[in-house]
Structure formats: C-alpha cells, structure tokens
Design an enzyme around this catalytic site. Sequence first.
Site, PDB file in Angstrom:
ATOM      1  N   ASP A  65       0.816  -1.011  -0.160  1.00  0.00           N
ATOM      2  CA  ASP A  65       0.268  -0.255  -0.541  1.00  0.00           C
ATOM      3  C   ASP A  65       1.046   1.297   0.396  1.00  0.00           C
ATOM      4  O   ASP A  65       0.032   2.567   0.076  1.00  0.00           O
ATOM      5  CB  ASP A  65      -0.901  -0.242   0.827  1.00  0.00           C
ATOM      6  CG  ASP A  65      -0.472  -0.096   2.383  1.00  0.00           C
ATOM      7  OD1 ASP A  65       0.154  -0.895   2.677  1.00  0.00           O
ATOM      8  OD2 ASP A  65      -0.953   0.093   3.748  1.00  0.00           O
ATOM      9  N   HIS A 269      -4.140   6.786   6.432  1.00  0.00           N
ATOM     10  CA  HIS A 269      -3.866   6.066   6.635  1.00  0.00           C
ATOM     11  C   HIS A 269      -5.329   4.868   7.245  1.00  0.00           C
ATOM     12  O   HIS A 269      -4.822   4.366   7.913  1.00  0.00           O
ATOM     13  CB  HIS A 269      -2.591   5.153   7.201  1.00  0.00           C
ATOM     14  CG  HIS A 269      -2.070   3.871   7.280  1.00  0.00           C
ATOM     15  ND1 HIS A 269      -2.322   2.737   7.401  1.00  0.00           N
ATOM     16  CD2 HIS A 269      -1.095   3.290   6.664  1.00  0.00           C
ATOM     17  CE1 HIS A 269      -1.249   1.179   7.268  1.00  0.00           C
ATOM     18  NE2 HIS A 269      -1.483   1.705   6.153  1.00  0.00           N
TER      19      HIS A 269
HETATM   20 ZN   LIG Z   1       0.087   0.859   4.841  1.00  0.00          ZN
HETATM   21 ZN   LIG Z   2       2.791  -1.263   6.468  1.00  0.00          ZN
END
Ligand SMILES: [Zn+2]
Ligand SMILES: [Zn+2]
Length: 302
Positions: A65, A269
């Site tokens: 990610d 996040h």
């Molecule tokens: Zn991450």
């Molecule tokens: Zn991570």
Amino acid sequence: MVDLVILGTGSMVPTKERNVQAFYLEFNGEGMLFDCGEGTQRQMNLAGISRAKVRRIFLTHWHGDHVAGLIGLIQTIGNSNYEGTLSIYGPKGTKERMFHLMNATVFENKVEIAVHELAPKDGEELFFLDNEKHKVGCVKVDHTTPTIGYAWHEKERTRVDMATCAKLGLKEGPLVGRLSRGEPVEHDGKRILPEDVTFRVAGKKIAFIPDTQLCEGLPLLAHYADVLVCESTYYSRELDKADGYKHLTAAQAAQVASQADAKRLILTHFSQRYASVEPLLEEARTVFPNTDAAFDLMKITL
Ligand SMILES: [Zn+2]
Ligand SMILES: [Zn+2]
C-alpha cells in the site's frame, strides 16, 4: 511557501473514497513524493500535479500500500521529457527490492535512478539531504518490516522589515535585495547594515509518521512539527489489532502530537473497516484539539 498534497489516505486496499498511501510536497519548484501506493499516478492527475516535477521519492517501507504504484510512475516519467536523476530513498533492503521491481515488467528504462538506503539508529534523526533552503531527516520506527519516518525542515530564513526600510527612505529594489542577502549598503550618505533592517524567521517543519507502533522515534519526528501527518489505522476499541499489526490508534497519534508540541495533526492511513472516520477524529481531538482527518487530495499550504 510549501505545498503538501495528501494523495491517498487509506490503508491496505483502495476504496471508493480513499486511495492508498502517498503524499506530495512541493517546495521551491521541486517535487518530493513520500510513498507511492497503487493508483498514485491517477491521484496526481486529479490533483493537477505534473509527474515530471518529482525529483525525489522517499519510501517509508515496502508494504504494497506504500510502493505498488512505483513501477508505473517510473515508466511514465521515463516516457516524458524527464531530465536529471530520480533519487529514491528507503529503508534497508530498498536496493534489492528496486532491482527486482525494475525487472518485474517489460519496459525500457529511460530514467537515471539513484537508490539510497537509509539506516538511522534507534532514537536518532539522520539528516541525509541538506540543501540551501531545506533539509530532510529520517527516523527509524517500529513496524512489522524495516520502516522509517521522514521530517522535512525548511531552514531559517532572513526577512526584510519594509517598515524600517521606509523610515530610512529605502524602497523595494536592488539595495533592499543586497541587504536581504546580508550585504551592507550605502544610502543617502549613510551606511546601512543588514541587521538594521532584517529579522530571522523560523522555517516550517512537516513530519510524516508512517505505519508503526509507539516507539522512541515518534517524538523526534513530531517535535515542534507545524504539520504532523500521522498514521492512525485504528480506533482505540481495536487496540489489540493495532498492537498485533504494529499500528497506531487515533488516540495514540494524538498523544504523540501533544507530547511533542506539534502544532497541527492530520490523521491518515485509515482501515477500510470504518465507513466514517468521525469517531477516530473525535477521540484524537479529546487529546489534541487541533486535529483533522485527511481526505484524498487534501491540500495544505504553509
Ligand atoms: Zn500501510
Ligand atoms: Zn505497513
């Protein structure tokens, strides 16, 4: 002036509302990208950011990610009229992973790439980039794979007090320009020193705390940050998950900001489990009131 654009605010997988991780910072005409999750190129399109402006990419760690958009971006940059070197920085293992990444798809690489591995020691900020007007430091944090956070520091600068200049009969022009560069000048038969008409202004600091659990590096990153962008994957109710996967809760992010005297906290996040991040924002604000939840393409100018 420095511009920060938060390109992605989700963790693990892109959702309809949130892309995965990337931040873009532009200062003095130079673009710096912090992480490059899948879909970052498209987010740059939506934000109106020219990819050719990116001169440096700072990677926090090699979870998908945060890096899965890198190969596409490198290919696109190579097909533009990109001049100069693209510098890529990351934690231990970055050189080997970059080698595999560059060989993972079929393309002719047209960009000169310099890869730098950074290895800050526990509890130290390692300054690895030091330019005339700004510098960048990195700090080791504690995640499930080698991970570093970054802090961008604008250097202290000199400003001219135009009101004082006016009293001395000085107008905007070459003489004021010389004074701002620290040179004395003669005006109306008098000698004027730079310190008579200038003052120092503290530079701004923007810090990024990536995936991590609480550790001694976090206060270093957050210390006096004008803007602290900090991961807050979970709500406090999921503290066991945060601990298990080595992430922060929103309340922990707020504690870090508060204890380090940061000025503003931006949470990011977010786990896709939250349809709304309002509860995370509320719990952070009880600890650190000047908190906002990041949204994709959020822009902050300092
Ligand atoms: Zn991450
Ligand atoms: Zn991570």
